[in-house]
Scaffold this motif. Sequence first.
Motif, PDB file in Angstrom:
ATOM      1  N   ALA A  21       0.843  -1.204   0.000  1.00 52.72           N
ATOM      2  CA  ALA A  21       0.000   0.000   0.000  1.00 52.72           C
ATOM      3  C   ALA A  21       0.876   1.251   0.000  1.00 52.72           C
ATOM      4  O   ALA A  21       0.613   2.202  -0.750  1.00 52.72           O
ATOM      5  N   ALA A  22       1.935   1.259   0.817  1.00 52.98           N
ATOM      6  CA  ALA A  22       2.841   2.407   0.869  1.00 52.98           C
ATOM      7  C   ALA A  22       3.623   2.538  -0.432  1.00 52.98           C
ATOM      8  O   ALA A  22       3.818   3.648  -0.944  1.00 52.98           O
ATOM      9  N   LEU A  23       4.069   1.416  -0.967  1.00 53.82           N
ATOM     10  CA  LEU A  23       4.787   1.451  -2.247  1.00 53.82           C
ATOM     11  C   LEU A  23       3.893   2.000  -3.345  1.00 53.82           C
ATOM     12  O   LEU A  23       4.313   2.851  -4.134  1.00 53.82           O
ATOM     13  N   GLY A  24       2.668   1.485  -3.400  1.00 56.61           N
ATOM     14  CA  GLY A  24       1.725   1.939  -4.414  1.00 56.61           C
ATOM     15  C   GLY A  24       1.452   3.425  -4.306  1.00 56.61           C
ATOM     16  O   GLY A  24       1.444   4.144  -5.308  1.00 56.61           O
ATOM     17  N   LYS A  25       1.253   3.888  -3.086  1.00 51.35           N
ATOM     18  CA  LYS A  25       0.993   5.307  -2.869  1.00 51.35           C
ATOM     19  C   LYS A  25       2.169   6.163  -3.342  1.00 51.35           C
ATOM     20  O   LYS A  25       1.975   7.207  -3.956  1.00 51.35           O
ATOM     21  N   ALA A  26       3.379   5.698  -3.085  1.00 55.86           N
ATOM     22  CA  ALA A  26       4.579   6.443  -3.464  1.00 55.86           C
ATOM     23  C   ALA A  26       4.729   6.586  -4.978  1.00 55.86           C
ATOM     24  O   ALA A  26       5.322   7.550  -5.455  1.00 55.86           O
ATOM     25  N   VAL A  27       4.173   5.633  -5.729  1.00 56.26           N
ATOM     26  CA  VAL A  27       4.352   5.664  -7.184  1.00 56.26           C
ATOM     27  C   VAL A  27       3.041   5.846  -7.950  1.00 56.26           C
ATOM     28  O   VAL A  27       3.026   5.768  -9.173  1.00 56.26           O
ATOM     29  N   GLY A  28       1.940   6.062  -7.225  1.00 60.21           N
ATOM     30  CA  GLY A  28       0.661   6.306  -7.881  1.00 60.21           C
ATOM     31  C   GLY A  28      -0.074   5.061  -8.338  1.00 60.21           C
ATOM     32  O   GLY A  28      -0.800   5.102  -9.329  1.00 60.21           O
ATOM     33  N   LEU A  29       0.083   3.964  -7.608  1.00 61.81           N
ATOM     34  CA  LEU A  29      -0.600   2.708  -7.942  1.00 61.81           C
ATOM     35  C   LEU A  29      -1.381   2.211  -6.729  1.00 61.81           C
ATOM     36  O   LEU A  29      -1.106   2.608  -5.594  1.00 61.81           O
ATOM     37  N   SER A  30      -2.293   1.289  -6.975  1.00 56.79           N
ATOM     38  CA  SER A  30      -2.961   0.601  -5.870  1.00 56.79           C
ATOM     39  C   SER A  30      -1.982  -0.401  -5.269  1.00 56.79           C
ATOM     40  O   SER A  30      -0.972  -0.750  -5.888  1.00 56.79           O
ATOM     41  N   ALA A  31      -2.297  -0.882  -4.076  1.00 53.10           N
ATOM     42  CA  ALA A  31      -1.455  -1.888  -3.432  1.00 53.10           C
ATOM     43  C   ALA A  31      -1.350  -3.131  -4.308  1.00 53.10           C
ATOM     44  O   ALA A  31      -0.263  -3.697  -4.473  1.00 53.10           O
ATOM     45  N   GLY A  32      -2.458  -3.564  -4.884  1.00 52.79           N
ATOM     46  CA  GLY A  32      -2.460  -4.755  -5.733  1.00 52.79           C
ATOM     47  C   GLY A  32      -1.603  -4.578  -6.975  1.00 52.79           C
ATOM     48  O   GLY A  32      -0.867  -5.490  -7.374  1.00 52.79           O
ATOM     49  N   ALA A  33      -1.699  -3.402  -7.592  1.00 57.58           N
ATOM     50  CA  ALA A  33      -0.896  -3.141  -8.796  1.00 57.58           C
ATOM     51  C   ALA A  33       0.590  -3.080  -8.449  1.00 57.58           C
ATOM     52  O   ALA A  33       1.433  -3.584  -9.204  1.00 57.58           O
ATOM     53  N   ALA A  34       0.921  -2.484  -7.303  1.00 55.05           N
ATOM     54  CA  ALA A  34       2.317  -2.427  -6.874  1.00 55.05           C
ATOM     55  C   ALA A  34       2.837  -3.847  -6.620  1.00 55.05           C
ATOM     56  O   ALA A  34       3.950  -4.195  -7.037  1.00 55.05           O
ATOM     57  N   HIS A  35       2.031  -4.664  -5.952  1.00 53.42           N
ATOM     58  CA  HIS A  35       2.416  -6.056  -5.668  1.00 53.42           C
ATOM     59  C   HIS A  35       2.668  -6.811  -6.967  1.00 53.42           C
ATOM     60  O   HIS A  35       3.660  -7.546  -7.099  1.00 53.42           O
ATOM     61  N   GLU A  36       1.802  -6.650  -7.931  1.00 50.51           N
ATOM     62  CA  GLU A  36       1.939  -7.348  -9.212  1.00 50.51           C
ATOM     63  C   GLU A  36       3.210  -6.909  -9.940  1.00 50.51           C
ATOM     64  O   GLU A  36       3.927  -7.736 -10.503  1.00 50.51           O
ATOM     65  N   ARG A  37       3.493  -5.629  -9.928  1.00 49.52           N
ATOM     66  CA  ARG A  37       4.705  -5.125 -10.590  1.00 49.52           C
ATOM     67  C   ARG A  37       5.956  -5.681  -9.914  1.00 49.52           C
ATOM     68  O   ARG A  37       6.897  -6.086 -10.594  1.00 49.52           O
ATOM     69  N   VAL A  38       5.969  -5.694  -8.594  1.00 49.61           N
ATOM     70  CA  VAL A  38       7.125  -6.219  -7.867  1.00 49.61           C
ATOM     71  C   VAL A  38       7.284  -7.713  -8.156  1.00 49.61           C
ATOM     72  O   VAL A  38       8.399  -8.197  -8.378  1.00 49.61           O
ATOM     73  N   ARG A  39       6.171  -8.440  -8.193  1.00 50.73           N
ATOM     74  CA  ARG A  39       6.226  -9.874  -8.520  1.00 50.73           C
ATOM     75  C   ARG A  39       6.862 -10.081  -9.895  1.00 50.73           C
ATOM     76  O   ARG A  39       7.730 -10.948 -10.082  1.00 50.73           O
ATOM     77  N   LYS A  40       6.457  -9.275 -10.876  1.00 54.75           N
ATOM     78  CA  LYS A  40       7.008  -9.409 -12.232  1.00 54.75           C
ATOM     79  C   LYS A  40       8.493  -9.047 -12.265  1.00 54.75           C
ATOM     80  O   LYS A  40       9.274  -9.685 -12.978  1.00 54.75           O
ATOM     81  N   LEU A  41       8.890  -8.032 -11.502  1.00 57.28           N
ATOM     82  CA  LEU A  41      10.301  -7.658 -11.447  1.00 57.28           C
ATOM     83  C   LEU A  41      11.135  -8.790 -10.849  1.00 57.28           C
ATOM     84  O   LEU A  41      12.265  -9.029 -11.278  1.00 57.28           O
ATOM     85  N   ARG A  42      10.564  -9.519  -9.894  1.00 57.89           N
ATOM     86  CA  ARG A  42      11.260 -10.690  -9.334  1.00 57.89           C
ATOM     87  C   ARG A  42      11.364 -11.796 -10.387  1.00 57.89           C
ATOM     88  O   ARG A  42      12.430 -12.393 -10.561  1.00 57.89           O
ATOM     89  N   GLU A  43      10.262 -12.082 -11.058  1.00 56.44           N
ATOM     90  CA  GLU A  43      10.259 -13.140 -12.081  1.00 56.44           C
ATOM     91  C   GLU A  43      11.247 -12.850 -13.203  1.00 56.44           C
ATOM     92  O   GLU A  43      11.871 -13.761 -13.733  1.00 56.44           O
TER      93      GLU A  43
END
Length: 162
Positions: A21-43
């Motif tokens: 939620a904090a990450l998403g807020k910092a970059v203008g995304l929802s918590a779910g969207a931030a989580h998905e982006r981080v997951r893809k960056l890991r993959e």
Amino acid sequence: MDDVDRMLLTALQQDATQAYAALGKAVGLSAGAAHERVRKLREQGVIRRTTVDVDPAAVGRGVMAFVLVEAGSWMGDAPTKAALEALPEVVEAHIIAGPASLLVKVRTPTTEELQASLRRLYAIEGVTGTQTIVVLESFFERSVDARGDGSPAPPSPPAPSR
């Protein structure tokens, strides 16, 4: 990778324990969207691991040295890698171009232990010599700038004086 991914990486490098939620807020995304982006960056292997930055002096590894390892043959093979990985005081090892074959970063509790480490390095097959640079003080250590815009990345917190 776009600017949002770069902003996420920068935010994670500053504090990898942040909630999505904090990450998403910092970059203008929802918590779910931030989580998905981080997951893809890991993959994709962009985020290789999440770790804790431990003060080496606090755990008895206050002596840091960089060792140029000279060799009579190519050192970029599996036996050399395995031999270096077997030495817990070796925290980094890099094949380099220049006056030596390898650059090794070593952390030990004392200079006497550093000397013992140098003996162990010298015993690795193919090693013909070493040149050691002992670090007296570190001004800072910096993470890779994920922003990619050429501006300086903020330094990591200063290393304690030793």
